[in-house]
Structure formats: structure tokens, C-alpha cells
Design a protein around this motif. Structure first.
Motif, short mmCIF file in Angstrom:
data_model
loop_
_atom_site.label_atom_id
_atom_site.label_comp_id
_atom_site.label_asym_id
_atom_site.label_seq_id
_atom_site.Cartn_x
_atom_site.Cartn_y
_atom_site.Cartn_z
N SER A 272 0.82 -1.21 0.00
CA SER A 272 0.00 0.00 0.00
C SER A 272 0.85 1.26 0.00
O SER A 272 0.57 2.21 -0.72
CB SER A 272 -0.93 0.02 1.21
N LEU A 273 1.91 1.25 0.82
CA LEU A 273 2.79 2.41 0.87
C LEU A 273 3.51 2.62 -0.45
O LEU A 273 3.63 3.75 -0.93
CB LEU A 273 3.80 2.25 2.01
N LEU A 274 4.00 1.55 -1.05
CA LEU A 274 4.68 1.66 -2.34
C LEU A 274 3.73 2.16 -3.42
O LEU A 274 4.09 3.04 -4.21
CB LEU A 274 5.29 0.32 -2.74
N GLU A 275 2.52 1.62 -3.44
CA GLU A 275 1.53 2.07 -4.43
C GLU A 275 1.21 3.55 -4.23
O GLU A 275 1.09 4.30 -5.20
CB GLU A 275 0.27 1.23 -4.35
N ALA A 276 1.09 3.96 -2.97
CA ALA A 276 0.80 5.35 -2.69
C ALA A 276 1.93 6.27 -3.15
O ALA A 276 1.71 7.42 -3.50
CB ALA A 276 0.56 5.54 -1.19
N ALA A 277 3.15 5.73 -3.19
CA ALA A 277 4.30 6.50 -3.65
C ALA A 277 4.51 6.38 -5.15
O ALA A 277 5.46 6.93 -5.70
CB ALA A 277 5.56 6.03 -2.91
N GLY A 278 3.62 5.63 -5.82
CA GLY A 278 3.71 5.50 -7.26
C GLY A 278 4.59 4.35 -7.73
O GLY A 278 5.07 4.36 -8.87
N TYR A 279 4.82 3.35 -6.88
CA TYR A 279 5.64 2.21 -7.23
C TYR A 279 4.83 0.92 -7.19
O TYR A 279 3.85 0.82 -6.46
CB TYR A 279 6.82 2.07 -6.26
N ASP A 280 5.28 -0.06 -7.96
CA ASP A 280 4.73 -1.41 -7.91
C ASP A 280 5.78 -2.31 -7.30
O ASP A 280 6.97 -2.15 -7.56
CB ASP A 280 4.41 -1.95 -9.31
#
Length: 78
Positions: A45-53
Motif C-alpha cells: 500500500s505504501l509503495l503504491e501510494a508513492a507511485g511504485y509497484d
């Protein structure tokens, strides 16, 4: 993804756990994303929120963080 990567490598949960230095139950829990184990889903979730997969990449077949930063710097200066 972890289960698939483990199976592709031809490893049992126990073998993977030994290589990683963790308990087999940790591998099982991570493969099943047991209720209450929010660390993985929180990370995703944190990575997705930062624009990463979050993606699996076979060792030796990925650019390093340093490579990516260098590419970005070259792009910024052009």
C-alpha cells in the motif's frame, strides 16, 4: 508471488526458509498472507501510494537503484 517464485526455483518452504534465515512458518505465513500479518500489505500500500509497484525480479536481471537515479539525473539535465 512468493509461492510462485519459490516453486520456480524448485525449493520447498523449508529450503527457502533456511536460505533466507527465517522460520518455515514465516514463509508459509508470507505465502498465505495470513490475517493479522499486515506488514506485507502495508508495504504494498505504501509503495503504491508513492507511485511504485512491488515486482519480483530474478537476481542479476534488474537495474539497481543507483542506475535508476543516474537515468533520472541524465533526464533532468537534458
Amino acid at each position: 508471488m512468493l509461492r510462485g517464485a519459490r516453486r520456480e526455483a524448485g525449493l520447498s518452504q523449508d529450503e527457502l526458509a533456511q536460505r533466507a534465515g527465517v522460520a518455515r512458518t514465516t514463509v508459509a505465513r508470507m505465502e498465505n498472507l495470513a490475517n493479522g500479518d499486515m506488514s506485507v500489505s502495508a508495504l504494498v500500500s505504501l509503495l503504491e501510494a508513492a507511485g511504485y509497484d512491488l515486482k519480483l525480479v530474478k537476481a542479476g536481471h534488474a537495474r539497481t537503484v543507483e542506475d535508476i537515479l543516474a537515468e533520472q539525473r541524465r533526464g533532468d539535465s537534458a
